[in-house]
Design a protein around this motif. Structure first.
Motif, short mmCIF file in Angstrom:
data_model
loop_
_atom_site.label_atom_id
_atom_site.label_comp_id
_atom_site.label_asym_id
_atom_site.label_seq_id
_atom_site.Cartn_x
_atom_site.Cartn_y
_atom_site.Cartn_z
N SER A 136 0.39 12.75 -2.86
CA SER A 136 1.18 11.53 -3.06
C SER A 136 2.66 11.75 -2.77
N TYR A 146 -0.81 6.79 1.55
CA TYR A 146 -1.83 7.58 0.86
C TYR A 146 -2.82 6.63 0.19
N PHE A 189 -4.90 9.20 4.51
CA PHE A 189 -3.72 8.36 4.70
C PHE A 189 -4.11 7.23 5.65
#
Length: 306
Positions: A73, A99, A109
């Motif tokens: 993240s 993400y 992603f």
């Protein structure tokens, strides 16, 4: 059931005649190779790996990276165009991925609205989000093997936030790039049934200059004279023989003649240049005594020329 089997057989034959129309979903993948060690991306130290497209246009969907899941993240994943000779290096920012979660132990992603041009190299660029607090460890492999029409074993790093790059063509970083081939043909409906039900019109091909393709008419009256109507730019739906003709104004009316199975094919060996960006519309009219006014109509097709 019989109709579906006949359609499947005709489509299979078409795909044998015109190769290369299957939708590719994985452009580049080396995730099944031996992972050996990480390269590190920070806010100012960026990592990159390249991939390419073939002669088709694609909508980028996801990129899967072999990076540490705990810091996923905190990763910023961008797509760049390529500049320079050969594979080149990252040039202009095309878009940023988001993400979207994990695929097993690997972060995914997602892309939105990133269209990949044909026969073009792109770069996945990874860096740490400012204030993220976690460096990004992207695993590399000693193997230069991979799969996908756009696999390249090229990677690089920048220690000045993308100002300059050092590029290598071996021991690449590990990733998978997924995309969907853009649809060039759209079914607009508006068929008028005849003796075999609604005739069906389908298009195959990329409509790229020099590429092959064809239009196939099926489920029409057998051994019947027909016309393939073509318009360009815009359509004005018009009442015609008890149905609706969409390709109006008609630019061309090409004569066809169905075979004993009620099918006809219009192939081309090389799509002409100079019509990029044009929208074309097709619909077939078939002489058919079982139709409401003696003429059956196929569905209409819209074709976008990239």
């Amino acid at each position: 059931m019989v109709r579906k089997r006949v359609e499947a057989a005709l489509v299979a034959t078409t795909l044998l005649v015109v190769a290369g129309f299957a939708r590719a979903s994985v452009l580049s993948d080396n995730l099944d190779q031996l992972p050996l060690g990480p390269e590190v991306a920070t806010v100012t130290e960026w990592l990159t790996a390249s991939f390419a497209t073939d002669a088709k246009s694609y909508d980028l969907t996801t990129v899967v990276l072999r990076v540490g899941s705990s810091a996923a993240s905190d990763a910023v994943v961008d797509i760049y165009s390529s500049v320079g000779t050969g594979a080149g290096e990252p040039g202009v920012l095309v878009g940023t991925l988001t993400y979207s979660g994990m695929s097993g132990s690997l972060p995914v992603f997602a892309a939105q609205g990133i269209v990949l041009d044909p026969s073009t190299t792109y770069w996945v660029v990874v860096r740490e989000k400012p204030g993220g607090g976690s460096s990004i460890f992207w695993t590399w492999t000693p193997s230069d093997a991979g799969t996908g029409v756009g696999f390249q074993h090229t990677w690089g790093f920048s220690d000045d936030s993308g100002g300059s790059w050092t590029i290598f063509d071996q021991a690449p970083l590990m990733m998978q790039v997924n995309a969907e081939e853009l649809a060039f043909w759209t079914d607009l409906g508006s068929a008028l049934p005849g003796m075999s039900g609604p005739p069906q019109l389908k298009g195959y091909g990329q409509l790229l200059a020099g590429s092959n393709g064809l239009i196939v008419l099926t489920f029409a009256a057998p051994s019947a004279p027909s016309l393939l109507f073509l318009s360009a730019g815009a359509i004005v739906p018009t009442s015609f023989k008890g149905g609706t003709l969409l390709p109006v104004p008609v630019l061309l009316a090409l004569p066809l003649h169905t075979d004993a199975l009620g099918s006809a094919t219009l192939p081309w060996a090389a799509w002409p240049p100079g019509v990029s960006g044009l929208d074309l519309y097709f619909q077939a009219g078939i002489q058919d005594a079982a139709a409401v006014k003696g003429v059956a109509l196929s569905n209409a097709l819209a074709a976008h020329v990239p």
